[in-house]
Design an enzyme around this catalytic site. Structure first.
Site, PDB file in Angstrom:
ATOM      1  CB  ILE A   1      -0.897   0.045   1.261  1.00  0.00           C
ATOM      2  CG1 ILE A   1      -1.706  -1.226   1.413  1.00  0.00           C
ATOM      3  CG2 ILE A   1      -1.790   1.258   1.230  1.00  0.00           C
ATOM      4  CD1 ILE A   1      -2.518  -1.287   2.696  1.00  0.00           C
ATOM      5  N   GLY A   2       1.967   1.158   0.722  1.00  0.00           N
ATOM      6  CA  GLY A   2       2.813   2.345   0.785  1.00  0.00           C
ATOM      7  C   GLY A   2       3.999   2.109   1.699  1.00  0.00           C
TER       8      GLY A   2
ATOM      9  N   GLY B   1       6.476   3.701   4.748  1.00  0.00           N
ATOM     10  CA  GLY B   1       6.553   4.689   5.811  1.00  0.00           C
ATOM     11  C   GLY B   1       7.876   4.534   6.505  1.00  0.00           C
ATOM     12  NE  ARG B   2       9.010   8.406  11.437  1.00  0.00           N
ATOM     13  CZ  ARG B   2       8.269   9.453  11.779  1.00  0.00           C
ATOM     14  NH1 ARG B   2       8.154  10.471  10.977  1.00  0.00           N
ATOM     15  NH2 ARG B   2       7.642   9.470  12.925  1.00  0.00           N
ATOM     16  CG  PHE B   3       6.739   1.624  11.030  1.00  0.00           C
ATOM     17  CD1 PHE B   3       6.959   1.370  12.363  1.00  0.00           C
ATOM     18  CD2 PHE B   3       5.871   2.623  10.664  1.00  0.00           C
ATOM     19  CE1 PHE B   3       6.294   2.103  13.327  1.00  0.00           C
ATOM     20  CE2 PHE B   3       5.211   3.361  11.627  1.00  0.00           C
ATOM     21  CZ  PHE B   3       5.434   3.098  12.958  1.00  0.00           C
TER      22      PHE B   3
ATOM     23  CB  VAL C   1       1.718  -0.462   5.013  1.00  0.00           C
ATOM     24  CG1 VAL C   1       0.339  -0.966   5.409  1.00  0.00           C
ATOM     25  CG2 VAL C   1       2.355   0.309   6.154  1.00  0.00           C
TER      26      VAL C   1
ATOM     27  CG  ASP D   1       4.462   9.592  13.944  1.00  0.00           C
ATOM     28  OD1 ASP D   1       4.668  10.790  13.645  1.00  0.00           O
ATOM     29  OD2 ASP D   1       4.687   8.648  13.159  1.00  0.00           O
TER      30      ASP D   1
ATOM     31  CE  LYS E   1       2.822  10.323  10.172  1.00  0.00           C
ATOM     32  NZ  LYS E   1       4.091  10.112   9.482  1.00  0.00           N
TER      33      LYS E   1
ATOM     34  CG  ASP F   1       1.211   4.141  12.274  1.00  0.00           C
ATOM     35  OD1 ASP F   1       1.000   2.915  12.311  1.00  0.00           O
ATOM     36  OD2 ASP F   1       1.517   4.745  11.233  1.00  0.00           O
TER      37      ASP F   1
HETATM   38  P1  ADP Z   1       2.894   7.142   7.144  1.00  0.00           P
HETATM   39  O1  ADP Z   1       1.970   7.083   8.327  1.00  0.00           O
HETATM   40  O2  ADP Z   1       4.030   8.078   7.389  1.00  0.00           O
HETATM   41  O3  ADP Z   1       2.144   7.457   5.869  1.00  0.00           O
HETATM   42  P2  ADP Z   1       2.984   4.269   7.306  1.00  0.00           P
HETATM   43  O4  ADP Z   1       4.106   3.301   7.242  1.00  0.00           O
HETATM   44  O5  ADP Z   1       2.228   4.330   8.581  1.00  0.00           O
HETATM   45  O6  ADP Z   1       3.556   5.702   6.941  1.00  0.00           O
HETATM   46  O7  ADP Z   1       1.967   3.950   6.142  1.00  0.00           O
HETATM   47  C1  ADP Z   1       2.376   3.709   4.810  1.00  0.00           C
HETATM   48  C2  ADP Z   1       1.143   3.710   3.918  1.00  0.00           C
HETATM   49  O8  ADP Z   1       0.246   2.661   4.286  1.00  0.00           O
HETATM   50  C3  ADP Z   1       0.325   5.000   4.000  1.00  0.00           C
HETATM   51  O9  ADP Z   1      -0.154   5.306   2.713  1.00  0.00           O
HETATM   52  C4  ADP Z   1      -0.809   4.638   4.917  1.00  0.00           C
HETATM   53  O10 ADP Z   1      -1.949   5.426   4.646  1.00  0.00           O
HETATM   54  C5  ADP Z   1      -1.048   3.167   4.579  1.00  0.00           C
HETATM   55  N1  ADP Z   1      -1.584   2.450   5.745  1.00  0.00           N
HETATM   56  C6  ADP Z   1      -1.009   2.310   6.952  1.00  0.00           C
HETATM   57  N2  ADP Z   1      -1.766   1.583   7.797  1.00  0.00           N
HETATM   58  C7  ADP Z   1      -2.898   1.272   7.102  1.00  0.00           C
HETATM   59  C8  ADP Z   1      -4.099   0.543   7.418  1.00  0.00           C
HETATM   60  N3  ADP Z   1      -4.308  -0.012   8.612  1.00  0.00           N
HETATM   61  N4  ADP Z   1      -5.043   0.428   6.449  1.00  0.00           N
HETATM   62  C9  ADP Z   1      -4.851   0.968   5.228  1.00  0.00           C
HETATM   63  N5  ADP Z   1      -3.752   1.652   4.868  1.00  0.00           N
HETATM   64  C10 ADP Z   1      -2.771   1.809   5.778  1.00  0.00           C
HETATM   65 MG    MG Z   2       1.276   5.742   9.586  1.00  0.00          MG
END
Ligand code: ADP
Ligand code: MG
Length: 344
Positions: free
Chosen positions: A64-65, A67-69, A72, A179, A181, A196
């Protein structure tokens, strides 16, 4: 003093720094607060094991994307889930794993309709992952900054109230979000879902974030950091950022500003200018914001320089509840933030 060349590194190293948690009253996997009362140490570690999901039970589909971890993914585990796979290449020490488990311990104690549903975690190295429900809606970040959606004042207030309810619950359980935001707040059929919380330390454990080079500051990240955190970014030892309930309140103030203005505070200011101003107690001007005094007062209270002067989420919920409900006399799509200068 922070000069422009150093500011990125200063911030990045503070994210990357390993440290122990500085919250005195935070619940951890050993159940420090509950444990004192109930004395359940063994049961706690047993119940932590109950949340372990074998990695190969997950069917992982598309990313999906990032992030810092790490990344996802959407996936399936008895239904649709989001799988946050931690980016940890060198998981060779027990301490790191224990820190991860401690964060999982925080996560599993949360049950509130405005908080993401934690389903379990893969806790066997090298595959560490968090499994939560999959949010079908969009984040406030996407609504506000990408789609430029305008919420009317009633909806804006309602979103803020739901955030204060979820956050008030977390604080009552002794959990600091660290965190908060707009990227970590989803809107699903008008329901706010916060994600998060309490994972900031996990972020710092991720290998990718240990490297100082190649990491950029995500746009709009600094403006969630309270003056006391900004000031501690400047010191040579950034290991102990003073996150606490009041720093979550400051971050909420920024989300409230985003909801009202469609922008982040200190828009287009370079990071070092934000650090300097916030560290000195200078706030984003609200002159351009066409909103009631009560609405602006909430911002000023949340952004109070002294953390002790900021309200708590219970007080904020009451204040938000007292904001007058507007009957929409004009078009329902009429924007809250009327000022063009705020958007241009
Ligand atoms: P950030 O919060 O900085 O965007 P994350 O690692 O938390 O980075 O998330 C990465 C991507 O995954 C983001 O686009 C976020 O919206 C999506 N995402 C995170 N958790 C979920 C979730 N539970 N359901 C759907 N999308 C998610
Ligand atoms: Mg996040």
């Amino acid at each position: 003093r922070v000069n422009s060349n150093d500011s990125d590194r200063t911030i990045v190293s503070s994210i990357a720094g390993d440290s122990t948690d500085s919250e005195p009253n935070r619940l951890d996997s050993q159940g420090s607060q509950e444990g004192e009362r109930l004395v359940w140490p063994r049961q706690n570690s047993l119940s932590l094991r109950e949340w372990d999901i074998p990695y190969d039970e997950l069917s992982i589909s598309e990313p999906i994307g990032n992030g810092r971890f790490g990344t996802v993914f959407s996936g399936n585990w008895h239904g649709s889930v989001a799988v946050k796979v931690l980016n940890m290449e060198y998981l060779d020490d027990e301490k790191t794993l224990e820190a991860f488990k401690s964060e999982v311990g925080t996560f599993r104690k949360t049950r509130h309709e405005n908080l993401i549903l934690f389903m379990g975690a893969c806790m066997k190295p090298p595959k560490l992952a968090l499994v939560t429900s999959l949010c079908k809606g969009l984040t406030l970040f996407t609504h506000i900054h990408l789609r430029k959606d305008k919420f009317n004042m009633n909806k804006t207030t309602n979103i803020a109230q739901q955030i204060t309810q979820g956050m008030g619950y977390l604080h009552s359980r002794g959990i600091i979000h660290k965190d908060l935001k707009s990227k970590n707040i989803f809107l699903e059929n008008n329901k706010v879902v916060i994600t998060d919380f309490g994972l900031f330390n996990v972020t710092r454990l991720c290998h990718g974030n240990r490297k100082c080079s190649g990491l950029s500051i995500p746009p709009g990240w600094l403006c969630y950091l309270s003056p006391e955190i900004i000031r501690s970014l400047r010191s040579s030892d950034n290991d102990d950022l003073p996150f606490n309930k009041a720093s979550d309140i400051y971050a909420f103030g920024t989300v409230w500003y985003e909801l009202l203005c469609g922008e982040w505070p200190f828009k287009e200011h370079p990071p070092e200018a934000i650090i300097w101003q916030v560290g000195k107690g200078i706030k984003q001007s609200l002159a351009h914001l066409q909103a009631s005094k009560d609405t602006k007062d909430i911002l000023m209270l949340c952004w109070a320089f002294k953390s002790s002067e900021r309200p708590d989420f219970v007080q904020l919920a009451t204040t938000l509840g007292k904001l007058p409900k507007k009957r929409l006399a004009r078009s329902p799509s009429h924007p809250v933030h009327l000022s063009r200068s705020a958007e241009s």
